[in-house]
Design a protein around this motif. Structure first.
Motif, PDB file in Angstrom:
ATOM      1  N   GLY A  39      -8.521   9.201   2.222  1.00  0.00           N
ATOM      2  CA  GLY A  39      -8.553   9.458   4.005  1.00  0.00           C
ATOM      3  C   GLY A  39      -6.911   7.780   3.709  1.00  0.00           C
ATOM      4  N   VAL A  40      -5.801   9.003   3.342  1.00  0.00           N
ATOM      5  CA  VAL A  40      -4.467   7.226   2.908  1.00  0.00           C
ATOM      6  C   VAL A  40      -3.609   7.313   4.416  1.00  0.00           C
ATOM      7  N   ALA A  41      -3.120   8.549   4.755  1.00  0.00           N
ATOM      8  CA  ALA A  41      -2.307   7.926   6.053  1.00  0.00           C
ATOM      9  C   ALA A  41      -0.915   7.374   5.618  1.00  0.00           C
ATOM     10  N   TYR A  42      -0.924   6.482   6.359  1.00  0.00           N
ATOM     11  CA  TYR A  42       0.185   5.287   6.254  1.00  0.00           C
ATOM     12  C   TYR A  42      -0.044   4.388   4.930  1.00  0.00           C
ATOM     13  N   GLY A  43      -2.175   3.841   4.908  1.00  0.00           N
ATOM     14  CA  GLY A  43      -1.885   3.669   3.643  1.00  0.00           C
ATOM     15  C   GLY A  43      -2.392   2.294   4.003  1.00  0.00           C
ATOM     16  N   TRP A  44      -2.680   1.788   4.380  1.00  0.00           N
ATOM     17  CA  TRP A  44      -3.286   0.759   4.972  1.00  0.00           C
ATOM     18  C   TRP A  44      -4.377   0.243   4.338  1.00  0.00           C
ATOM     19  N   SER A  45      -5.110   1.266   4.511  1.00  0.00           N
ATOM     20  CA  SER A  45      -6.602   0.803   3.685  1.00  0.00           C
ATOM     21  C   SER A  45      -6.090   0.672   2.480  1.00  0.00           C
ATOM     22  N   SER A  46      -5.387   1.398   1.251  1.00  0.00           N
ATOM     23  CA  SER A  46      -5.429   1.231   0.246  1.00  0.00           C
ATOM     24  C   SER A  46      -4.298   0.207  -0.509  1.00  0.00           C
ATOM     25  N   LEU A  47      -3.380  -0.096   0.798  1.00  0.00           N
ATOM     26  CA  LEU A  47      -3.114  -2.140   0.394  1.00  0.00           C
ATOM     27  C   LEU A  47      -4.181  -2.694   0.258  1.00  0.00           C
ATOM     28  N   ALA A  48      -5.347  -2.456   1.218  1.00  0.00           N
ATOM     29  CA  ALA A  48      -6.127  -3.807   1.162  1.00  0.00           C
ATOM     30  C   ALA A  48      -6.593  -4.141  -0.023  1.00  0.00           C
ATOM     31  N   SER A  49      -7.444  -2.354  -0.345  1.00  0.00           N
ATOM     32  CA  SER A  49      -7.995  -2.616  -1.556  1.00  0.00           C
ATOM     33  C   SER A  49      -6.712  -2.795  -3.055  1.00  0.00           C
ATOM     34  N   LEU A  50      -5.708  -2.246  -2.801  1.00  0.00           N
ATOM     35  CA  LEU A  50      -4.308  -2.652  -3.875  1.00  0.00           C
ATOM     36  C   LEU A  50      -4.352  -3.835  -4.460  1.00  0.00           C
ATOM     37  N   LEU A  51      -4.219  -5.029  -3.543  1.00  0.00           N
ATOM     38  CA  LEU A  51      -4.375  -6.220  -2.996  1.00  0.00           C
ATOM     39  C   LEU A  51      -5.011  -6.802  -4.210  1.00  0.00           C
ATOM     40  N   SER A  52      -6.274  -6.713  -4.313  1.00  0.00           N
ATOM     41  CA  SER A  52      -7.419  -7.224  -4.610  1.00  0.00           C
ATOM     42  C   SER A  52      -7.392  -6.571  -6.179  1.00  0.00           C
ATOM     43  N   LEU A  53      -7.413  -5.174  -5.937  1.00  0.00           N
ATOM     44  CA  LEU A  53      -7.796  -5.050  -7.419  1.00  0.00           C
ATOM     45  C   LEU A  53      -6.658  -4.773  -8.056  1.00  0.00           C
TER      46      LEU A  53
END
Ligand SMILES: C[S@@+](CC[C@H](N)C(=O)[O-])C[C@H]1O[C@@H](n2cnc3c(N)ncnc32)[C@H](O)[C@@H]1O
Length: 256
Positions: free
Chosen positions: A118-132
């Motif tokens: 579940g990505v949609a706009y990608g808010w959760s993706s952004l949160a993970s990527l900032l750390s990763l």
């Protein structure tokens, strides 16, 4: 767009994508004979969740031993840009969830491999990527395109270009995406579930994802109050879970 026009547009969108035919078949069954599946056990789970829920801040402190306040100040520019991107996006999708929970789960595990549905706009993706991105790790995401709104091109719209080298986005239904993701990487430090919210969809995916989570890894599922799938999954596997209340909804989180 009227409801009939939306359904028709979605159907035509599916017909144009043979790789999504299996999901089309599953959707037809879900929306006809299996309609009750979306809310199965909802009342039971809502009282169970209400009894034990804590705030996002408490959960991050209790599970990861971390304070969450730095996230908003450290990434204030990135978050402001993302808010603007969301405003500029011509297709409307859901807003951000508990971003700190995802970010600090990645920090706590020193994550190098994260999987999300579940990505949609990608808010959760952004949160993970900032750390990763600090460890040059990789986020593997699965999302069905928004067929009714020609939304395919806008999936992940708030994720900035500089984070995309750490991101692999699989544009299929989870039942097709997850096997492809596991073929590329088999063990994950963090997983975030936020896609198919039906009882059966969750049960299938929770089992699959759990097998690929390392010991000490973090399991997060959004919207666990929709039905009892998350509660039943935890009880079946003797998992002691934390329940977070966030903006009137419940999120499940535990360390394996
Ligand atoms: C709530 S949104 C995800 C929000 C996102 N995690 C965020 O933080 O911005 C749910 C997404 O799941 C996707 N989805 C729904 N069913 C799916 C399925 N069976 N397989 C893959 N993606 C699915 C939808 O296309 C939608 O983009």
């Amino acid at each position: 767009m009227s409801e009939i026009a939306r359904v028709l547009k979605t159907f035509i969108g599916y017909l144009k994508r043979p790789d999504l035919y299996p999901e089309l078949g599953r959707k037809i069954i879900k929306n006809t004979v299996n309609r009750g599946n979306a809310f199965k056990g909802k009342d039971k789970t809502n009282s169970w969740a209400a009894e034990r829920s804590v705030s996002q801040k408490e959960s991050i402190l209790k599970l990861f031993g971390l304070e969450m306040d730095a996230f908003r100040s450290d990434y204030s520019d990135a978050l402001k840009t993302a808010v603007q991107r969301e405003k500029d996006c011509p297709v409307k999708m859901g807003g951000p969830g508990a971003l700190e929970l995802i970010y600090y789960a990645c920090e706590f595990t020193n994550a190098k491999h994260v999987v999300e549905t579940g990505v949609a706009y990608g808010w959760s993706s952004l949160a993970s990527l900032l750390s990763l991105s600090k460890r040059n790790g990789t986020l593997y995401s699965s999302d069905m395109p928004y067929l009714a709104q020609d939304g395919d091109q806008y999936v992940g719209y708030v994720v900035p270009e500089n984070l995309k080298s750490n991101w692999k986005l699989f544009r299929f239904a989870d039942k097709e995406s997850l096997p492809k993701i596991f073929a590329e990487n088999s063990v994950f430090d963090v997983l975030h579930y936020d896609s198919d919210k039906s009882y059966n969809g969750r049960m299938w995916a929770y089992d699959e994802l759990y097998k690929h989570l390392r010991k000490g890894g973090v399991f997060i599922s959004d919207d666990i109050g929709d039905n009892s799938a998350y509660q039943d999954f935890c009880e079946k596997n003797n998992i002691e879970t934390t329940v977070v209340e966030y903006e009137g909804k419940y999120i499940g989180v535990f360390i394996k």
